[in-house]
Each structure stands twice: as C-alpha cells, then as structure tokens.
Enzyme design. Structure first.
Site, PDB file in Angstrom:
ATOM      1  N   ASP A 165      -7.567   6.464  -2.353  1.00  0.00           N
ATOM      2  CA  ASP A 165      -6.837   5.288  -1.868  1.00  0.00           C
ATOM      3  C   ASP A 165      -6.833   4.242  -2.982  1.00  0.00           C
ATOM      4  O   ASP A 165      -7.781   3.477  -3.146  1.00  0.00           O
ATOM      5  CB  ASP A 165      -7.492   4.711  -0.610  1.00  0.00           C
ATOM      6  CG  ASP A 165      -6.665   3.591   0.018  1.00  0.00           C
ATOM      7  OD1 ASP A 165      -5.838   2.991  -0.695  1.00  0.00           O
ATOM      8  OD2 ASP A 165      -6.863   3.291   1.210  1.00  0.00           O
ATOM      9  N   CYS A 177       0.803  -1.219   0.000  1.00  0.00           N
ATOM     10  CA  CYS A 177       0.000   0.000   0.000  1.00  0.00           C
ATOM     11  C   CYS A 177       0.840   1.275   0.000  1.00  0.00           C
ATOM     12  O   CYS A 177       0.445   2.268  -0.613  1.00  0.00           O
ATOM     13  CB  CYS A 177      -1.014  -0.013   1.131  1.00  0.00           C
ATOM     14  SG  CYS A 177      -0.339  -0.258   2.753  1.00  0.00           S
ATOM     15  N   HIS A 225      -1.071   2.042   7.237  1.00  0.00           N
ATOM     16  CA  HIS A 225      -1.576   2.215   5.881  1.00  0.00           C
ATOM     17  C   HIS A 225      -1.063   3.528   5.302  1.00  0.00           C
ATOM     18  O   HIS A 225      -0.501   4.362   6.025  1.00  0.00           O
ATOM     19  CB  HIS A 225      -3.107   2.186   5.899  1.00  0.00           C
ATOM     20  CG  HIS A 225      -3.730   2.021   4.544  1.00  0.00           C
ATOM     21  ND1 HIS A 225      -3.241   1.175   3.594  1.00  0.00           N
ATOM     22  CD2 HIS A 225      -4.825   2.618   3.985  1.00  0.00           C
ATOM     23  CE1 HIS A 225      -4.004   1.233   2.515  1.00  0.00           C
ATOM     24  NE2 HIS A 225      -4.963   2.106   2.719  1.00  0.00           N
TER      25      HIS A 225
END
Length: 661
Positions: free
Chosen positions: A282, A225, A267
């Site tokens: 995202d 991520c 994250h």
C-alpha cells in the site's frame, strides 16, 4: 497468411498483429471484481471515487497504449482493420511491411508494457491456495516473504533520489538501473512513489472528478489513493512485474473503533507477483500521513506496508474479493469489523499481541485491564479521554500492564502509545471503554504519571534492587521507608504529590528525607494526611548539566484518618553521602523545649546547633554527634558544621522551624 507464435521467426511478406480487449471492462484482471461506479474512497486524508476510479485508471492505460500505437510511424503506413463481436470484444488487425518493426511489438518488447507468462498470456493469474498464508499471524515475520532490509539500503537511497525527467517509461528505466531482480524492481518503484508522490487532499475530497493520468501525477507529483495504486501497477507492468490494483474497505483516516462497512469501497492498494506468489503493498499509506488538525500531508515513510504479511494486512485492509486477502482461512467482513485494529506502529515498534483482543472493553467493578506483549523492553504511556490520568501503567521486560479506572460512567476513549527505538511516542492501540460502575474508593492522584513502580527502565537509569518491587505501597501509620541501590555518579531526587496538598515545590520534597548509606539510597516518607500520593523519582548524572529526568513513581496509600505528619527538616547541599539523621525527624519543633539531636556526619571537625543560643554537639564512640538545643526565643533552628578545624567558617546542613508560642 499465418501468424507465427514466435515473433522473432516471422518470415512472411506481410505481418499481422492482432490486439484484442474487452471494451466493457478495460480493467485487466478486474473483470470479475466489479465495484460500484459511484463509490467514494476514504483515505488517510479524505474521500475519492474508487469504484469507477480503478476501472477508469485501467481504461486510461488502455487508451494511452492505443494512442501510442497510432503515433508517427514508418512512411509505409500499416493497414488497420477493427471490428467488435456481440460480447464487446474488440479485434484489431494490423498489416505491416515485412521489414518494419510494428509499434505494438516495440511496446511489448522494449517498454515491457505487459508481463506475459511462458504461454504468452498477458492476464495475471488469480490468487490461489499456494498464495495463502495461515491466519492468525504466527509472529514469524512482518513480511510475506523472507527479507533482509539492509540489502535494500543502497537501492533505497538511489531510488529516492531519481527524478522524473519526462515520461513514465524513462522514469522506470532510470529506476531499474540499480535493480536486477523482480523484488528489487518492485522495491525501487515503491521507494520512488513513497518519497515523491504527495497525497492530494483537495482532490481526494472532490466527489466528481477525473482520475489522474500518470502524466498528471508525474507533473504535479500529487494524487489520491486509487492514483497511488494505479501508478504503482502501471510502473510495475512497465518493469515487467505482474501487479494488480485491489479495491476494498480500510481502517484509515476517519475510522471509528467498531464501525461497520457497507456500500462503496473506500480505498485501493496493490498485489505484486514475486517468486511465484502474490504479495501486498500500500504505497498510499507507505508515503506519509495527513495531520487531522491542519489537513496537511507530511511525507513519513512507513516500511510496514511493503510486502506486509497478509495476516497483519487484513487488520486494516479488506479487499472486494476475499481471494486477495491471501489468507487461509479468509476473514468475513463481520470479523474485519469486530477484530482488534493494531496500528502499523504497533508492529513497527516491536509489539506482538494485546489483550483484550476486541476494540470494545466493558469495565468490571469500575476497572479495565489491558496488557501488551512486546519482543523487547519498550516504554509506554496512555491517555484516557485525552489526559494521562485515572490509570496505573507498569512496565515489564516484554510489555506492559495497564489498569484504568474511568472517573464517570459512560463511554470513554483509551489510547495507548509506545516509544520503541525512536524518541517519539506513537499511537499503537485504541479501545472504547464502556463503564457502568465507578468505584468511588479508587481516586488516583492527578500527578501520578507513568510508569508506576521500578522496572527495567529504572535499572537502565541507574536505580537497582529496590526494597519495594511492587508499584503500590500501603502504610497504616502514614510512614514508609524505601531504599534502592544507585549507580555511581547518579543523583536521586524525590517529590511527593497529592491532590489535597502539598502544593509548593519546596513542600513536595520536605515530606521526604533522603539518606545515603554505602551504595544504597533511602527515602524516609511521612504523609501529611490520609489518602493516595504519588512519590516521584528523578535521576541525573552529577557531572552532566541539565535537569533531573523522571524515571517512575510509587503510589502510596494510607486510610488512617489520624495521620498528620509534619515535614522533615530542610537539608542543604552539604548534607552529603553517608549522613544519617536519627532525631529530630520532624521539621517543625515545639517552642520552649529542650530538643535532643542525634545524627551521623562524616569528616566533620565540629558540629553545633544554633537557635537563640549556640549548642555544640559531641561525637560519641559509635560515631554519632549528640546533644540538645533549647527552642526558647527563636523561630528557626540550624545544624551547622565545620569541616576543617583550622578554619572558622561553618556551613548550614539542616534547618528546622519552631512553632509559634
């Protein structure tokens, strides 16, 4: 020697290019947003180091830029002078021939490596008051800016089909062929990443590893991520759009309802600057999901995480710097932990709100109630501890109501699913139930499926104007009669289910006798004993092949322990529209008795009852066939009809059993 501000008007013999950066940060606008270098990132498919990952991403970006500056140059090499001050600031001076195009200027003007403002500043501004949206969500839009997603249809198709032939610059250049505004540029980059970059589960689970370079991501088309966020930022910068990588906490894969967050961030996502305001995206969660059972990534595009409204984004993203919430007022970490988490599918499928608004519910007198409001009629289902049991779910035109009765004291997991416009039910909410009391008088049949009671869905399936609009029917003598209008061409099938019987498919239908009067269908129900029963209603279009489709059920309740009704007689295919049975209603007849018969049958030439002997029925002036039959010496009794007087073939329409002597 003077360095002109406007590089297009330089008229000196030699040109000096000054490049300055903070060695310690090498992270653009993140110099004031420090993260723990040993942080771990828990994404929807595993763990990875995001604390130093974000910084290393930007350091790599700076190194690559420096490496590009010292590539093969003009035969007359520039003179390069580099020094550092006490604060770690690097000052690089390049002296170029007058007629040469400096490599640094090429990178700025042609590739648009960094986006500058009107004053020549390369650092994106920090979010301020004009970027903030009101909290809580005002239900106006899922997006942080006005969007017509249809305008992206052509661009989305194009961007999803672009292939990475060589480097990142060429890829961005190809993507921007069909993008003419900053919004379209961001959209093209977003679509490409979401459709081409796979979540690297193996790499995400490694604690000590190198952060992916853009070249690595393009080659393997895999990353984690912080790699997604770093790649998105880099591509936006190349496209000339201000973009930031934002680290923080998330309610992603592995999240447990009500858990607390501390220490390392887990994250990373992005903020992009469009139309004078910061917006959130995202791309990790926009690209797909990780199957928890197989640990495999599946591309499953999720539009929700593109320019998400900040009041919704905060439900599962908590940034390290509260300013990047883009909210007024901002939420505290404690609020983030305690607030209800609505999954993206909650909003994708048109949900607006849910009550209770806390992830943990305490039962009251053994019951918990959940309601959901939606902007359109929606199908729902639920699971308590993995089973569709111990609850009553009724549909409403704009939502649903669920009453849950946990079978034991303790902690229970409640999941709620919605169907929306797709054919798949998706999880939209999860609650933790705390039960300290069980009402033993509330025992629901295991076969009581969802939904209960008539609703907009039953109307859509052809069942209208029910005599009992409420889902629960109480009967004191164990009998009830339910009727409703049925759309032309629709066949109705009903069955009765209880935990203590009946158990066979035949007996499930034999406690229900179906009558058709004009445009209404009537279901006469007789319960075999006291208790709670599920009366299931199915429909099917007569002219179409296939099985009957479950529509809804009623919950029938009877507390009278003296109830012991027998089954109705078995009916056959010729028992058709408009037929009516007055007597006998019991499907089991006493032995050695004369039994009266009275029924209405349309279009029949003759009707008779056959036991050991044959007994004809006569048609009275009211249109009923009447007569009697002896049950002596027989085990079964049939009602038979002759439709055409010129024929001699009789058809069976009803069958009775005779009690043993």
């Amino acid at each position: 020697m003077e360095l002109k501000k406007d590089i297009n008007t330089v008229s000196i013999d030699m040109l000096l290019i000054v490049h300055s950066e903070k060695r310690r940060a090498a992270q653009g606008a993140h110099s004031d947003q420090q993260a723990d270098p040993s942080a771990l990132l828990q994404c929807r498919g595993g763990f990875q180091g995001v604390g130093n990952g974000v910084r290393r991403w930007q350091k790599l970006e700076g190194n690559e830029l420096h490496e590009n500056l010292v590539e093969k140059q003009h035969p007359q090499q520039p003179q390069v002078i580099t020094s550092y001050d006490s604060q770690g600031t690097q000052l690089t001076v390049e002296v170029h021939p007058r007629d040469a195009m400096p490599q640094l200027l090429k990178k700025f003007s042609l590739a648009k490596r960094l986006q500058g403002d009107k004053n020549g500043n390369t650092r994106p501004r920090q979010p301020g008051g004009k970027d903030a949206h009101a909290y809580p969500w005002d239900r106006s839009s899922l997006k942080s800016m006005s969007l017509d997603l249809q305008q992206f249809e052509k661009l989305d198709i194009y961007a999803s089909q672009v292939t990475a032939k060589s480097g990142l610059d060429e890829l961005v250049s190809d993507l921007l062929q069909e993008a003419h505004t900053d919004l379209e540029r961001v959209r093209a980059i977003w679509i490409w990443i979401c459709h081409h970059i796979e979540y690297d589960i193996v790499a995400a689970q490694e604690k000590d590893r190198q952060v992916f370079k853009p070249t690595d991501i393009l080659r393997t088309q895999k990353t984690n991520c912080d790699g997604y966020a770093g790649l998105f930022e880099r591509m936006c910068r190349i496209a000339g759009v201000q973009c930031m990588t934002v680290p923080g906490y998330s309610k992603g894969f592995g999240y447990r309802t009500g858990q607390s967050f501390s220490g390392e961030f887990d994250h990373a996502w992005n903020a992009v600057y469009l139309e004078g305001r910061w917006h959130l995206v995202d791309s990790t969660w926009g690209s797909g999901l990780v199957d928890t059972t197989t640990s495999k990534f599946t591309f499953l595009y999720n539009e929700f995480y593109f320019l998400t409204h900040p009041a919704l984004f905060i439900e599962d993203h908590f940034p390290d710097n509260k300013n990047w919430q883009l909210l007024k007022p901002p939420q505290s970490l404690r609020q983030f932990e305690n607030n209800m988490y609505h999954k993206s599918e909650f909003y994708n499928k048109g949900m607006l709100s849910a009550h209770p608004e806390t992830p943990m519910i305490r039962t009251v007198n053994g019951k918990a109630t959940v309601t959901i409001e939606s902007c359109a009629p929606t199908l729902f289902m639920f699971m308590l501890n993995g089973k569709q049991e111990h609850g009553l779910l009724s549909l409403r035109k704009n939502g649903m109501k669920l009453e849950v009765y946990p079978p034991t004291m303790g902690t229970h997991k409640l999941q709620i699913f919605a169907k929306g416009n797709s054919d798949i039910y998706s999880s939209v909410l999860e609650y933790t139930l705390k039960c300290n009391y069980v009402d033993m008088g509330v025992r629901l049949p295991a076969e009581l499926h969802q939904p209960i009671g008539p609703s907009w869905f039953s109307e859509q399936m052809g069942i209208m104007k029910p005599s009992h609009p409420d889902p629960i029917i109480h009967t004191s003598d164990g009998r009830c009669s339910i009727s409703f209008s049925v759309e032309e061409g629709i066949s109705v099938l009903a069955s009765l289910h209880g935990d203590d019987g009946p158990i066979t498919e035949e007996t499930q239908r034999r406690y229900i006798f179906q009558l058709h009067r004009e445009k209404r269908t009537e279901l006469k129900v007789q319960l075999p004993h006291a208790g709670k029963f599920a009366l299931k209603i199915f429909v099917k279009k007569r002219q179409e092949p296939g099985n009957y489709i479950f529509v809804f059920n009623y919950l029938l309740c009877c507390a009278n322990t003296k109830v012991n009704w027998p089954m109705f007689p078995e009916s056959f295919g010729n028992w058709g529209q408009g037929n009516e049975l007055l007597e006998p209603l019991s499907g089991v007849l006493p032995a050695n008795r004369h039994i009266p018969f009275k029924l209405k049958l349309h279009g029949m030439a003759k009707v008779l009852v056959k036991g050991q002997d044959t007994w004809p029925l006569t048609l009275n002036h009211e249109g009923y066939w009447e007569g009697s039959c002896s049950t002596a010496g027989c085990q079964e009794v049939y009602v038979m009809v002759l439709e055409n007087a010129n024929h001699s073939f009789y058809s069976y329409i009803l069958k009775y059993k005779v009690n043993a002597q």
